[in-house]
Design an enzyme around this catalytic site. Sequence first.
Site, PDB file in Angstrom:
ATOM      1  N   GLU A 262      49.829  48.221  38.354  1.00 10.27           N
ATOM      2  CA  GLU A 262      49.585  49.097  39.518  1.00 10.27           C
ATOM      3  C   GLU A 262      49.959  48.272  40.737  1.00 10.27           C
ATOM      4  O   GLU A 262      49.182  47.429  41.180  1.00 10.27           O
ATOM      5  CB  GLU A 262      48.102  49.504  39.585  1.00 10.27           C
ATOM      6  N   CYS A 296      47.359  50.776  48.721  1.00 13.66           N
ATOM      7  CA  CYS A 296      48.697  50.956  48.129  1.00 13.66           C
ATOM      8  C   CYS A 296      49.182  52.374  48.375  1.00 13.66           C
ATOM      9  O   CYS A 296      50.370  52.637  48.414  1.00 13.66           O
ATOM     10  CB  CYS A 296      48.635  50.671  46.639  1.00 13.66           C
TER      11      CYS A 296
HETATM   12  P1  NAP Z   1      48.075  40.008  45.205  1.00 10.91           P
HETATM   13  O1  NAP Z   1      48.273  38.883  46.121  1.00 10.91           O
HETATM   14  O2  NAP Z   1      49.174  40.385  44.289  1.00 10.91           O
HETATM   15  O3  NAP Z   1      46.759  39.644  44.388  1.00 10.91           O
HETATM   16  C1  NAP Z   1      46.240  40.506  43.414  1.00 10.91           C
HETATM   17  C2  NAP Z   1      45.479  39.700  42.389  1.00 10.91           C
HETATM   18  O4  NAP Z   1      46.389  38.814  41.734  1.00 10.91           O
HETATM   19  C3  NAP Z   1      44.388  38.802  42.980  1.00 10.91           C
HETATM   20  O5  NAP Z   1      43.318  38.736  42.079  1.00 10.91           O
HETATM   21  C4  NAP Z   1      45.095  37.458  43.085  1.00 10.91           C
HETATM   22  O6  NAP Z   1      44.237  36.355  43.082  1.00 10.91           O
HETATM   23  C5  NAP Z   1      45.912  37.492  41.818  1.00 10.91           C
HETATM   24  N1  NAP Z   1      47.032  36.560  41.827  1.00 10.91           N
HETATM   25  C6  NAP Z   1      47.741  36.091  42.879  1.00 10.91           C
HETATM   26  N2  NAP Z   1      48.682  35.234  42.455  1.00 10.91           N
HETATM   27  C7  NAP Z   1      48.562  35.147  41.114  1.00 10.91           C
HETATM   28  C8  NAP Z   1      49.239  34.420  40.108  1.00 10.91           C
HETATM   29  N3  NAP Z   1      50.234  33.601  40.387  1.00 10.91           N
HETATM   30  N4  NAP Z   1      48.846  34.573  38.828  1.00 10.91           N
HETATM   31  C9  NAP Z   1      47.833  35.390  38.514  1.00 10.91           C
HETATM   32  N5  NAP Z   1      47.150  36.108  39.417  1.00 10.91           N
HETATM   33  C10 NAP Z   1      47.517  35.996  40.704  1.00 10.91           C
HETATM   34  O7  NAP Z   1      47.681  41.348  45.953  1.00 10.91           O
HETATM   35  P2  NAP Z   1      46.567  41.579  47.054  1.00 10.91           P
HETATM   36  O8  NAP Z   1      47.067  41.062  48.341  1.00 10.91           O
HETATM   37  O9  NAP Z   1      45.245  41.102  46.552  1.00 10.91           O
HETATM   38  O10 NAP Z   1      46.477  43.154  47.075  1.00 10.91           O
HETATM   39  C11 NAP Z   1      47.319  43.938  47.815  1.00 10.91           C
HETATM   40  C12 NAP Z   1      48.439  44.501  46.962  1.00 10.91           C
HETATM   41  O11 NAP Z   1      47.885  45.264  45.878  1.00 10.91           O
HETATM   42  C13 NAP Z   1      49.308  45.481  47.728  1.00 10.91           C
HETATM   43  O12 NAP Z   1      50.659  45.257  47.409  1.00 10.91           O
HETATM   44  C14 NAP Z   1      48.842  46.832  47.210  1.00 10.91           C
HETATM   45  O13 NAP Z   1      49.794  47.861  47.339  1.00 10.91           O
HETATM   46  C15 NAP Z   1      48.527  46.533  45.789  1.00 10.91           C
HETATM   47  N6  NAP Z   1      47.624  47.536  45.227  1.00 10.91           N
HETATM   48  C16 NAP Z   1      48.124  48.436  44.336  1.00 10.91           C
HETATM   49  C17 NAP Z   1      47.294  49.424  43.821  1.00 10.91           C
HETATM   50  C18 NAP Z   1      47.802  50.438  42.834  1.00 10.91           C
HETATM   51  O14 NAP Z   1      46.983  51.084  42.207  1.00 10.91           O
HETATM   52  N7  NAP Z   1      49.099  50.591  42.680  1.00 10.91           N
HETATM   53  C19 NAP Z   1      45.958  49.491  44.220  1.00 10.91           C
HETATM   54  C20 NAP Z   1      45.477  48.546  45.148  1.00 10.91           C
HETATM   55  C21 NAP Z   1      46.329  47.573  45.639  1.00 10.91           C
HETATM   56  P3  NAP Z   1      43.812  35.663  44.482  1.00 10.91           P
HETATM   57  O15 NAP Z   1      42.861  36.564  45.104  1.00 10.91           O
HETATM   58  O16 NAP Z   1      43.247  34.376  44.078  1.00 10.91           O
HETATM   59  O17 NAP Z   1      45.082  35.500  45.276  1.00 10.91           O
END
Ligand code: NAP
Length: 489
Positions: A262, A296
């Site tokens: 997602e 998102c």
């Molecule tokens: P993110 O930076 O991709 O982080 C999401 C999760 O992944 C966090 O738990 C993060 O941990 C972890 N993560 C980061 N780097 C990683 C790695 N190298 N290996 C494993 N896990 C890793 O996203 P975000 O800034 O938290 O959230 C915003 C994004 O989520 C936006 O792009 C939004 O559109 C998307 N989103 C999509 C949906 C959907 O249903 N399509 C819903 C909500 C949000 P840390 O916290 O430690 O960095």
Amino acid sequence: MATLEARETAVLGKVPTDLLIGGTWRPARGGGTLRVEDPATGETIAEVADAQREDALDALSAAAEAQAEWASHPPRERGEILRRVYEMLRDRVEELALLMTLEMGKALPESRAEIAYAGEFFRWFSEEAVRIHGRYMTSATGSGRVLTMRRPVGACVFVTPWNFPAAMGARKIAPAVAAGCTMVVKPAKQTPLSMLALAQILQEAGLPDGVLNVICASKAGEVVEPLLKDPRTRKLSFTGSTEVGRRLIEQSADQVLRVSMELGGNAPFIVFEDANLEEAVEGAMIAKMRNIGEACTAANRFMVAESRAEEFARRLTERIAAQSVGRGTQEGVQVGPLIDGAAREKVQELVQDAVDRGSTVLTGGSALDGPGWFYAPTVLADVPATARVLREEIFGPVAPIATFGSEAEAIEMANATEYGLVAYLYTNDLRRAMRVSEAIEFGMVGLNQGIVSNPAAPFGGVKQSGFGREGGFEGIDEYLETRYVALAL
Ligand code: NAP
């Protein structure tokens, strides 16, 4: 913690801050912790255990050990646990909402709405747990029989973002529990408290030890990658950015893991000439301002028919300029702070780029004085197609407005993105609504409404917004394998 109110300290004091592994709350190896900050003040509000690689593997061991027993647990009992979780979330909405606002920043009414939304996934999947079925049919030749059964996928790894700290986990945990899967959940480091509180509720509701394990970590990559490379893991479900999702798909390839993604969005909000403008502005406020624009599904590009653009911009500007910005715990506040300084800087960069390319700022357009990461709710008009704000996820309270001439042009503009999560259409012409819904490349369409999230519906995207669906009848399929038995009679 000096400036926290008594009720805030009380709520924070009740949340477990350790790792949940095999039913036991315990500190991380080496005793390290990570700090959780209130984005409205920058204050540290809690410290939670900072899992190391070995802790993550312990969590996976607990999940793997619990898997066989949990898969054979009666579906009715799995459903009843989920039902109890729904009831507990409903009963504790006030304290859980306050906790969420403290760590994530959104206004209290929005946190309450998220807890209710999360709760509805537990209710929906409590009902789905007892409706897992296969089929029995005569083979085409008439000589044999085809029998299919649905089996739980096995131990899962869930990685969730900070923007919906409870609901994004609920959308994975509830169907996994219903299907008979065990799991390791890694919430975002900025908002671990809501997930820890939710895990405690699942425990209280009677979830057996080891079915749900939670690890918080300051170095996500170091704890998640070993889990994806471990043969005991059978599935990854990730919600977050496309960039990180792409990397996790690569890491999942070694083991050919089942993967649900997602990811990010770049939602067009299309207002056709024949739209009801009052309804369109109402929908725009929800699609844009919900969750401070940090969703998102947030409307990222307003595309308005040339003949209606001026009036739409005027009405939307009036509404957005009237939004009250402040710490989300305060009565009457509608727009909280952004999650951190980097997020606010990115929003400012996008606005500046749009202005440099000739856009007009109708309201807002700048960061607000601290403490906290506040950004003024903003409307930009005459935004050219080349502006970054129309191509990248804004993740903030900024509404860029562009215009289109024909329906064909609107469709072309809408599809001119690598994302494909959700699109919003406002039109009173049924044929146009259906024509455009078919022509645009998005997993979800909001037709004359500014919100699509619904536990009974399949949520998910196409293109680089990901694959897999959460919620609806489809939601549990992500956690089930089909096994076929060939029967000779
Ligand atoms: P993110 O930076 O991709 O982080 C999401 C999760 O992944 C966090 O738990 C993060 O941990 C972890 N993560 C980061 N780097 C990683 C790695 N190298 N290996 C494993 N896990 C890793 O996203 P975000 O800034 O938290 O959230 C915003 C994004 O989520 C936006 O792009 C939004 O559109 C998307 N989103 C999509 C949906 C959907 O249903 N399509 C819903 C909500 C949000 P840390 O916290 O430690 O960095």
